[in-house]
Scaffold this active site. Sequence first.
Site, PDB file in Angstrom:
ATOM      1  N   ASP A  13       0.296  -0.783  -0.233  1.00 59.36           N
ATOM      2  CA  ASP A  13       0.035   0.526  -0.425  1.00 59.36           C
ATOM      3  C   ASP A  13       0.495   1.898   0.217  1.00 59.36           C
ATOM      4  O   ASP A  13       1.813   1.573   0.870  1.00 59.36           O
ATOM      5  CB  ASP A  13      -0.489  -0.085   0.887  1.00 59.36           C
ATOM      6  CG  ASP A  13      -1.683   1.207   1.056  1.00 59.36           C
ATOM      7  OD1 ASP A  13      -1.337   2.236   0.563  1.00 59.36           O
ATOM      8  OD2 ASP A  13      -3.069   0.979   2.275  1.00 59.36           O
ATOM      9  N   TYR A 227       2.204   1.136  14.750  1.00 64.83           N
ATOM     10  CA  TYR A 227       0.872   1.076  13.472  1.00 64.83           C
ATOM     11  C   TYR A 227       1.377   1.477  11.877  1.00 64.83           C
ATOM     12  O   TYR A 227       1.374   3.329  11.852  1.00 64.83           O
ATOM     13  CB  TYR A 227      -0.587   1.637  14.084  1.00 64.83           C
ATOM     14  CG  TYR A 227      -1.553   1.222  13.294  1.00 64.83           C
ATOM     15  CD1 TYR A 227      -1.942   0.306  12.300  1.00 64.83           C
ATOM     16  CD2 TYR A 227      -1.884   2.699  12.005  1.00 64.83           C
ATOM     17  CE1 TYR A 227      -2.937  -0.010  11.314  1.00 64.83           C
ATOM     18  CE2 TYR A 227      -2.272   2.520  10.752  1.00 64.83           C
ATOM     19  CZ  TYR A 227      -3.202   1.615  10.706  1.00 64.83           C
ATOM     20  OH  TYR A 227      -4.236   0.897   9.906  1.00 64.83           O
ATOM     21  N   LYS A 230      -2.071  -2.624   7.985  1.00 62.39           N
ATOM     22  CA  LYS A 230      -2.320  -3.793   8.544  1.00 62.39           C
ATOM     23  C   LYS A 230      -1.971  -5.161   7.300  1.00 62.39           C
ATOM     24  O   LYS A 230      -1.956  -4.212   6.089  1.00 62.39           O
ATOM     25  CB  LYS A 230      -3.837  -4.327   8.140  1.00 62.39           C
ATOM     26  CG  LYS A 230      -4.798  -4.061   9.484  1.00 62.39           C
ATOM     27  CD  LYS A 230      -4.335  -5.313   9.418  1.00 62.39           C
ATOM     28  CE  LYS A 230      -5.133  -6.346  11.649  1.00 62.39           C
ATOM     29  NZ  LYS A 230      -4.617  -6.596  12.519  1.00 62.39           N
TER      30      LYS A 230
END
Length: 366
Positions: A13, A227, A230
């Site tokens: 991503d 983070y 995902k």
Amino acid sequence: MGKRITLSVIKADVGGWVGHSSVHPALLEKARGVLSGSPLLIDFHVTHVGDDINLIMTHERGRNDGDIHQLAWDTFQACTEVARQLKLYGAGQDLLADAFSGNIRGLGPGVAEMEFEERASEPVVVFMADKTEPGAWNFPLYKIFADPFNTIGLVIDPKMHKGFLFEVHDVLHHRRVTFATPEESYDLLVFIGAPGRFCVKAVFHKETGEIVAVSSTQRLNLMAGRYVGKDDPVCIVRCQSGFPAVGEVLEPFAHPHLVSGWMRGSHSGPLMPVSQRQCTPTRFDGPPRVVALGFQLSDGKLVGPQDFFADPAFDKARETANEIANYLRRLGPFEPHRLHLEEMEYTTLPDVMKRLKDRFEDLRGR
Ligand code: F6R
Ligand code: MG
Ligand code: MG
């Protein structure tokens, strides 16, 4: 004798359009441009599922080849440039290192690669998911390779009857273990029933030792210590002639199982099988979804894709997934919709705890 082919699926991503929902066509165009200029590949197919770009590539250089990984890295870098120009969301988010260092694993992008001798006819299915994690493949891989109620070939195909070997990775402690099915299936399930920690990395044919399936298993949040998105996973499965049939490989997805991910990587939700056209997550940034593209390999050429979940045979699964999503959403911030504390990608707990620490009274001895 067929050619030895490596099938590499590398994904990242590097910027969402809009938010974390999809990939802008200019990035896909850029990726195709970079890959088509490379002499290293036999063939490639560039696509996206949700906000992840997937590079499906064939070559003869084996797994973990530095030049192939460099090519993928350069492609994602070039796409990041475009994402920056368009001010897309989270440009470059999965490229965790400043520079490439020989192997793309550990640098952010997800990798699933297998090397094999191309059979007389070589059907493969590439699964790509968004808004979930690598352990999401545990349930379908078990069904495909170890559950006779899913795969009748385990019972009535003499070439599959002896079963398969499952290589399982402990993503927390970076170690692996292999189980033989059917005889060790209960031991296997002890581990892979906990998909946040144990992931099926690969499946091998027990009699021939051939690789049949491989998944991506990195966990970005553990790698980066913070983070960074995902680890939306990919998985490759070879089919037919002693391996599960295409229909047996797709069958587990008719029952949308619950996976971790969805909004802020912190929720449980149904994995919805969708067509390429339907691959943009919307509701509560989801629900998590999976696309299955089929290819016939022909001397490494990718003849395809066949967009399997476009079939109305999966309409009912989508409907069920929507019902499950409706039900779970009503729980709002409560578990088990919200993941338990250790599994959430986002948490405010330490801060809130710090602020309130003096308000907690000891109950012992009262
Ligand atoms: C989940 C995902 C999204 C984001 C959410 C918040 O994997 O990608 O649900 O977590 O949209 O994103 P930020 O923190 O970037 O505003
Ligand atoms: Mg994103
Ligand atoms: Mg994603």
